[in-house]
Design an enzyme around this catalytic site. Structure first.
Site, PDB file in Angstrom:
ATOM      1  N   HIS A   1       7.416  94.467  24.266  1.00  0.00           N
ATOM      2  CA  HIS A   1       8.095  93.158  24.307  1.00  0.00           C
ATOM      3  C   HIS A   1       8.591  92.822  25.729  1.00  0.00           C
ATOM      4  O   HIS A   1       8.117  91.897  26.366  1.00  0.00           O
ATOM      5  CB  HIS A   1       9.304  93.169  23.372  1.00  0.00           C
ATOM      6  CG  HIS A   1       9.025  93.563  21.958  1.00  0.00           C
ATOM      7  ND1 HIS A   1       8.305  92.789  21.071  1.00  0.00           N
ATOM      8  CD2 HIS A   1       9.391  94.667  21.265  1.00  0.00           C
ATOM      9  CE1 HIS A   1       8.254  93.394  19.888  1.00  0.00           C
ATOM     10  NE2 HIS A   1       8.900  94.544  19.980  1.00  0.00           N
TER      11      HIS A   1
HETATM   12  O1  RIB Z   1      12.722  92.002  19.137  1.00  0.00           O
HETATM   13  C1  RIB Z   1      12.389  92.756  20.275  1.00  0.00           C
HETATM   14  C2  RIB Z   1      13.508  92.755  21.251  1.00  0.00           C
HETATM   15  O2  RIB Z   1      14.673  93.333  20.654  1.00  0.00           O
HETATM   16  C3  RIB Z   1      13.221  93.623  22.492  1.00  0.00           C
HETATM   17  O3  RIB Z   1      13.907  93.103  23.594  1.00  0.00           O
HETATM   18  C4  RIB Z   1      13.805  94.948  22.102  1.00  0.00           C
HETATM   19  O4  RIB Z   1      14.185  95.732  23.229  1.00  0.00           O
HETATM   20  C5  RIB Z   1      15.032  94.510  21.349  1.00  0.00           C
HETATM   21  O5  RIB Z   1      16.049  94.200  22.309  1.00  0.00           O
END
Ligand code: RIB
Ligand code: CA
Length: 313
Positions: A243
């Site tokens: 992500h």
């Molecule tokens: O949903 C994914 C996000 O939530 C990413 O930034 C992960 O690190 C959590 O913070």
């Protein structure tokens, strides 16, 4: 072209860690002015510790790390140990940090940094709940127009939610903060699950991290080995979705990504859809577009960039 000056606001989190490593490995494109920790994946005492662990892993203990907000603006903190483990950085066995937190609150660092630099020269890169950013904007409204751009990981539209049926974790944890940021009027680039779920650490990609044979390469392989469980079980994914590194990769090579400039608003009233990013992808309303909502990535190009940069550390 001089490097882009950024503040990374983060809740490490294995994927945050990889995003930070990629930034620190790319000094020609990115100058990290500081890292601000926020409560999210795990509580603030751990996210502020993990941020320092990552700076030491990268060999960049000169980067100031500040502790920020330990809970959302209005709601109780929701954490994600079920995804990231109880430390938030489960997987590799990394030593506790020697570097100290820098004195001062993260929110004040954000305010002071934006006031100290020419308007339009500092980019904010939130990788977790938007509590620190929204608190800074509320405490010092004069800094908002000084922000060059906000490039954040959060939200979801076609991919729907990963923590509730409709909401992605970062936005769900602090929807009121997200509402403030998305209404700030500053240029925003959003990396939602729609694109991050296409940046999967398949086994060959994980093997390439490990094959670097470096402390960093092996640690990243071990982080993603741990962190992939949640998404493999839930989505049947081929590997962990990276992500947050999508944010850093966008700063280095934006041409890897594509999206649409649309209106995005945050659900803050209904408990059923709390924290949903309502993206008007088909322009069916007259609501003013306010964000570039990214939907696609050249995944092979992304991993080639990431692997070659990690090899530098
Ligand atoms: O949903 C994914 C996000 O939530 C990413 O930034 C992960 O690190 C959590 O913070
Ligand atoms: Ca994160």
């Amino acid at each position: 072209m001089p490097p882009r000056k950024i503040i990374i606001d983060t809740d490490p989190g294995q994927d945050d860690a990889v995003a930070i490593l990629l930034a620190l490995a790319s000094p020609q494109e990115i100058e990290v002015l500081g890292i601000t920790a926020v409560a999210g994946n795990v509580p603030l005492d751990l996210t502020s510790k993990n941020a320092r662990i990552v700076c030491e892993l990268a060999g960049h203990t000169e980067v100031p790390v500040y502790a920020g907000c330990d809970c959302p603006l209005k709601r109780a903190l929701v954490t994600a140990e079920h995804v990231h483990g109880k430390t938030g950085l489960d997987g590799p066995d990394l030593p506790d940090p020697q570097m100290q937190l820098t004195d001062g609150h993260a929110v004040d660092f954000i305010i002071d940094t934006l006031r100290a630099h020419e308007p339009g020269t500092v980019t904010l890169c939130p990788l977790g709940p938007l509590t620190n950013i929204a608190t800074a904007f509320t405490k010092a409204p004069d800094i908002v127009d000084r922000v060059q751009e906000i490039v954040l990981m959060g939200g979801a539209y076609f991919e729907v939610g990963n923590i509730t049926p409709t909401a992605e974790f970062n936005i769900h944890v602090d929807p009121e903060a997200a509402d403030i940021v998305f209404k700030s009027g500053r240029p925003i680039v959003v990396m939602p699950l729609d694109v991050t779920h296409k940046a999967l650490v398949t086994k060959p990609r994980n093997d390439a991290f490990r094959a670097l044979g470096t402390k960093v390469g092996i640690a990243v392989a071990e982080m993603t080995d741990f962190f992939e469980r949640f998404d493999k079980e839930k989505y049947g994914s081929q590997g962990a979705p990276l992500h947050d590194p999508c944010v850093t990769a966008y700063l280095i090579k934006p041409e890897l990504f594509s999206g649409r400039f649309v209106n995005v608003e945050i659900e803050t009233q209904s408990e059923l859809t709390m924290g949903m990013t309502v993206a008007d992808w088909w322009h069916v309303t007259d609501r003013k577009p306010n964000a570039t909502f990214i939907g696609d990535v050249d995944a092979d190009g992304f991993f080639t960039l990431l692997t070659e940069r990690l090899a530098r550390l």
